[in-house]
Motif scaffolding. Structure first.
Motif, PDB file in Angstrom:
ATOM      1  N   LEU A  36     -13.707   5.413   2.104  1.00  0.00           N
ATOM      2  CA  LEU A  36     -12.957   5.090   0.893  1.00  0.00           C
ATOM      3  C   LEU A  36     -11.568   5.684   1.056  1.00  0.00           C
ATOM      4  CD1 LEU A  36     -12.681   4.152  -2.108  1.00  0.00           C
ATOM      5  CD2 LEU A  36     -13.570   6.419  -2.733  1.00  0.00           C
ATOM      6  N   LEU A  37     -10.552   4.823   1.058  1.00  0.00           N
ATOM      7  CA  LEU A  37      -9.163   5.244   1.169  1.00  0.00           C
ATOM      8  C   LEU A  37      -8.530   5.011  -0.199  1.00  0.00           C
ATOM      9  CD1 LEU A  37      -6.900   6.202   3.097  1.00  0.00           C
ATOM     10  CD2 LEU A  37      -6.448   3.800   3.578  1.00  0.00           C
ATOM     11  N   GLN A  38      -8.003   6.069  -0.798  1.00  0.00           N
ATOM     12  CA  GLN A  38      -7.486   5.910  -2.152  1.00  0.00           C
ATOM     13  C   GLN A  38      -6.182   6.646  -2.384  1.00  0.00           C
ATOM     14  OE1 GLN A  38     -10.134   7.608  -5.107  1.00  0.00           O
ATOM     15  NE2 GLN A  38     -11.026   8.968  -3.596  1.00  0.00           N
TER      16      GLN A  38
ATOM     17  N   GLN B  79      -5.098   2.908  -7.036  1.00  0.00           N
ATOM     18  CA  GLN B  79      -5.564   1.915  -6.072  1.00  0.00           C
ATOM     19  C   GLN B  79      -6.502   2.539  -5.050  1.00  0.00           C
ATOM     20  OE1 GLN B  79      -2.198   0.359  -3.902  1.00  0.00           O
ATOM     21  NE2 GLN B  79      -1.144   2.322  -4.025  1.00  0.00           N
ATOM     22  N   TYR B  80      -7.413   1.703  -4.527  1.00  0.00           N
ATOM     23  CA  TYR B  80      -8.334   2.174  -3.494  1.00  0.00           C
ATOM     24  C   TYR B  80      -8.793   1.002  -2.642  1.00  0.00           C
ATOM     25  CZ  TYR B  80     -12.094   0.454  -6.513  1.00  0.00           C
ATOM     26  OH  TYR B  80     -12.909  -0.332  -7.281  1.00  0.00           O
ATOM     27  N   VAL B  81      -9.232   1.315  -1.438  1.00  0.00           N
ATOM     28  CA  VAL B  81      -9.733   0.325  -0.496  1.00  0.00           C
ATOM     29  C   VAL B  81     -10.953   0.919   0.188  1.00  0.00           C
ATOM     30  CG1 VAL B  81      -9.189  -1.129   1.492  1.00  0.00           C
ATOM     31  CG2 VAL B  81      -7.367  -0.464  -0.068  1.00  0.00           C
ATOM     32  N   ARG B  82     -12.004   0.113   0.350  1.00  0.00           N
ATOM     33  CA  ARG B  82     -13.216   0.527   1.060  1.00  0.00           C
ATOM     34  C   ARG B  82     -13.348  -0.286   2.339  1.00  0.00           C
ATOM     35  NH1 ARG B  82     -16.833   3.302  -2.150  1.00  0.00           N
ATOM     36  NH2 ARG B  82     -16.443   3.180  -4.389  1.00  0.00           N
ATOM     37  N   GLY B  83     -13.929   0.313   3.351  1.00  0.00           N
ATOM     38  CA  GLY B  83     -14.195  -0.386   4.599  1.00  0.00           C
ATOM     39  C   GLY B  83     -15.298   0.312   5.370  1.00  0.00           C
ATOM     40  N   GLU B  84     -15.781  -0.346   6.421  1.00  0.00           N
ATOM     41  CA  GLU B  84     -16.875   0.200   7.224  1.00  0.00           C
ATOM     42  C   GLU B  84     -16.378   1.103   8.357  1.00  0.00           C
ATOM     43  OE1 GLU B  84     -20.113  -0.273   6.395  1.00  0.00           O
ATOM     44  OE2 GLU B  84     -19.294  -1.310   4.650  1.00  0.00           O
ATOM     45  N   ARG B  85     -15.115   0.967   8.724  1.00  0.00           N
ATOM     46  CA  ARG B  85     -14.541   1.776   9.805  1.00  0.00           C
ATOM     47  C   ARG B  85     -13.104   2.136   9.439  1.00  0.00           C
ATOM     48  NH1 ARG B  85     -14.601   3.469  15.035  1.00  0.00           N
ATOM     49  NH2 ARG B  85     -12.655   3.292  16.161  1.00  0.00           N
ATOM     50  N   PHE B  86     -12.703   3.345   9.819  1.00  0.00           N
ATOM     51  CA  PHE B  86     -11.366   3.840   9.511  1.00  0.00           C
ATOM     52  C   PHE B  86     -10.735   4.400  10.771  1.00  0.00           C
ATOM     53  CE2 PHE B  86      -8.772   7.596   8.658  1.00  0.00           C
ATOM     54  CZ  PHE B  86      -7.784   7.046   7.862  1.00  0.00           C
ATOM     55  N   ASP B  87      -9.435   4.149  10.947  1.00  0.00           N
ATOM     56  CA  ASP B  87      -8.656   4.732  12.040  1.00  0.00           C
ATOM     57  C   ASP B  87      -7.327   5.209  11.469  1.00  0.00           C
ATOM     58  OD1 ASP B  87      -9.890   4.139  14.866  1.00  0.00           O
ATOM     59  OD2 ASP B  87     -10.195   2.322  13.673  1.00  0.00           O
ATOM     60  N   ALA B  88      -6.869   6.352  11.952  1.00  0.00           N
ATOM     61  CA  ALA B  88      -5.531   6.845  11.605  1.00  0.00           C
ATOM     62  C   ALA B  88      -4.914   7.450  12.854  1.00  0.00           C
ATOM     63  CB  ALA B  88      -5.598   7.887  10.495  1.00  0.00           C
ATOM     64  N   TRP B  89      -3.635   7.191  13.047  1.00  0.00           N
ATOM     65  CA  TRP B  89      -2.870   7.791  14.126  1.00  0.00           C
ATOM     66  C   TRP B  89      -1.835   8.657  13.444  1.00  0.00           C
ATOM     67  CZ3 TRP B  89      -4.830   2.954  13.895  1.00  0.00           C
ATOM     68  CH2 TRP B  89      -5.702   2.588  14.925  1.00  0.00           C
ATOM     69  N   ILE B  90      -2.117   9.959  13.365  1.00  0.00           N
ATOM     70  CA  ILE B  90      -1.294  10.826  12.515  1.00  0.00           C
ATOM     71  C   ILE B  90       0.123  10.988  13.046  1.00  0.00           C
ATOM     72  CG2 ILE B  90      -3.318  12.011  11.592  1.00  0.00           C
ATOM     73  CD1 ILE B  90      -2.613  14.416  13.291  1.00  0.00           C
ATOM     74  N   ASN B  91       0.325  10.878  14.350  1.00  0.00           N
ATOM     75  CA  ASN B  91       1.676  11.008  14.900  1.00  0.00           C
ATOM     76  C   ASN B  91       2.507   9.752  14.673  1.00  0.00           C
ATOM     77  OD1 ASN B  91       1.375  13.660  15.861  1.00  0.00           O
ATOM     78  ND2 ASN B  91       0.267  12.905  17.632  1.00  0.00           N
ATOM     79  N   GLU B  92       1.854   8.635  14.370  1.00  0.00           N
ATOM     80  CA  GLU B  92       2.552   7.373  14.128  1.00  0.00           C
ATOM     81  C   GLU B  92       2.579   7.016  12.647  1.00  0.00           C
ATOM     82  OE1 GLU B  92       0.701   4.406  16.585  1.00  0.00           O
ATOM     83  OE2 GLU B  92       0.524   5.822  18.249  1.00  0.00           O
TER      84      GLU B  92
ATOM     85  N   ASN C 156     -15.586  -5.529   6.469  1.00  0.00           N
ATOM     86  CA  ASN C 156     -16.035  -5.616   5.076  1.00  0.00           C
ATOM     87  C   ASN C 156     -15.093  -4.847   4.143  1.00  0.00           C
ATOM     88  OD1 ASN C 156     -17.675  -6.526   3.036  1.00  0.00           O
ATOM     89  ND2 ASN C 156     -19.139  -4.856   3.240  1.00  0.00           N
ATOM     90  N   VAL C 157     -13.812  -5.084   4.282  1.00  0.00           N
ATOM     91  CA  VAL C 157     -12.800  -4.360   3.502  1.00  0.00           C
ATOM     92  C   VAL C 157     -12.706  -4.959   2.103  1.00  0.00           C
ATOM     93  CG1 VAL C 157     -10.349  -3.767   3.352  1.00  0.00           C
ATOM     94  CG2 VAL C 157     -11.509  -3.770   5.565  1.00  0.00           C
ATOM     95  N   ARG C 158     -12.774  -4.084   1.090  1.00  0.00           N
ATOM     96  CA  ARG C 158     -12.639  -4.468  -0.313  1.00  0.00           C
ATOM     97  C   ARG C 158     -11.709  -3.458  -0.974  1.00  0.00           C
ATOM     98  NH1 ARG C 158     -17.442  -3.493   1.100  1.00  0.00           N
ATOM     99  NH2 ARG C 158     -17.905  -1.847  -0.377  1.00  0.00           N
ATOM    100  N   GLY C 159     -10.891  -3.934  -1.902  1.00  0.00           N
ATOM    101  CA  GLY C 159      -9.959  -3.011  -2.529  1.00  0.00           C
ATOM    102  C   GLY C 159      -9.648  -3.346  -3.961  1.00  0.00           C
ATOM    103  N   PHE C 160      -8.973  -2.439  -4.603  1.00  0.00           N
ATOM    104  CA  PHE C 160      -8.518  -2.610  -5.985  1.00  0.00           C
ATOM    105  C   PHE C 160      -7.079  -2.151  -6.038  1.00  0.00           C
ATOM    106  CE2 PHE C 160      -7.848  -0.649 -10.195  1.00  0.00           C
ATOM    107  CZ  PHE C 160      -8.004  -1.779 -10.970  1.00  0.00           C
ATOM    108  N   HIS C 161      -6.185  -3.086  -6.355  1.00  0.00           N
ATOM    109  CA  HIS C 161      -4.755  -2.802  -6.475  1.00  0.00           C
ATOM    110  C   HIS C 161      -4.298  -3.331  -7.828  1.00  0.00           C
ATOM    111  CE1 HIS C 161      -4.561  -1.687  -2.260  1.00  0.00           C
ATOM    112  NE2 HIS C 161      -5.331  -2.734  -2.026  1.00  0.00           N
ATOM    113  N   PRO C 162      -4.262  -2.500  -8.861  1.00  0.00           N
ATOM    114  CA  PRO C 162      -3.935  -2.981 -10.206  1.00  0.00           C
ATOM    115  C   PRO C 162      -2.462  -3.320 -10.343  1.00  0.00           C
ATOM    116  CG  PRO C 162      -4.091  -0.596 -10.219  1.00  0.00           C
ATOM    117  CD  PRO C 162      -4.478  -1.048  -8.839  1.00  0.00           C
TER     118      PRO C 162
END
Length: 196
Positions: free
Chosen positions: A154-156, A160-173, A181-187
């Motif tokens: 869960l990324l929030q 707003q929030y977005v859910r997915g089955e896999r997450f990746d982050a490249w902190i230096n970039e 299966n990405v689902r989100g809520f952006h009001p």
């Protein structure tokens, strides 16, 4: 006629005094928070060291800190060169000097300290933008700055929030990605927040 009670022997008095002193010492020992807990045992063997109340900081070749791990208990097993932690709080420094915070119920720092695994209620907070990731298991390659999760995430950034089955982050970039299966809520502006 008065009844005489026999006087206790000195050996009995000595025994009673020793029992009272032993009881008092046992109480002090049980209440002293500075005393270490039991030596942990693990499938990986007996640890060569364990530390309590630890702040572990790793530095790069130029002497700049790039990783800090705070934990109430750290255990290292030489058999697999793995360090296990309880309720770790990790600070990961990116190339721009920003600090990414993460924490979980338990943590494993792999051989050489290059692979950090945060397990159980794992959370990663990005600096500045207010994004927060919640997942069950979070992996961090401390050399490349790649953080990922193969468990639902869960990324929030409220509201707003977005859910997915896999997450990746490249902190230096400063780049993140959710897949599968990405689902989100952006009001729209002004709409009330919904619980994720």
């Amino acid at each position: 006629m008065a009844l005489r009670v026999p006087r206790p022997s000195p050996k009995l008095w000595l025994l009673l005094i020793l029992l009272v002193v032993g009881g008092i010492l046992a109480l002090f020992e049980a209440r002293d928070p500075r005393l270490p807990g039991p030596v942990p045992r693990d499938d990986a063997g007996e640890p060569d060291y364990y530390l309590e109340g630890v702040s572990l900081t790793r530095f790069d070749a130029s002497g700049t800190p790039y990783q800090r791990l705070d934990t109430p208990r750290l255990v290292h097993t030489p058999e697999d060169d793995v360090t296990r932690t309880q309720t770790p709080v990790a600070r990961l420094h990116d190339n721009q000097g920003r600090i990414w915070f993460s924490h979980s119920d338990t943590g494993i720092l792999g051989p050489g300290g290059k692979h950090l695994i945060l397990e159980g209620n794992a959370r990663l907070n990005s600096p500045g933008e207010g994004w927060q990731l919640d997942t069950e298991v979070l992996h961090v390659d401390t050399d490349t700055g790649h953080a990922w999760s193969d468990t639902p995430a869960l990324l929030q950034q409220p509201p707003q929030y977005v859910r997915g089955e896999r997450f990746d982050a490249w902190i230096n970039e400063n780049r993140m990605r959710l897949t599968d299966n990405v689902r989100g809520f952006h009001p729209p502006e002004g709409q009330e927040e919904q619980a994720p």
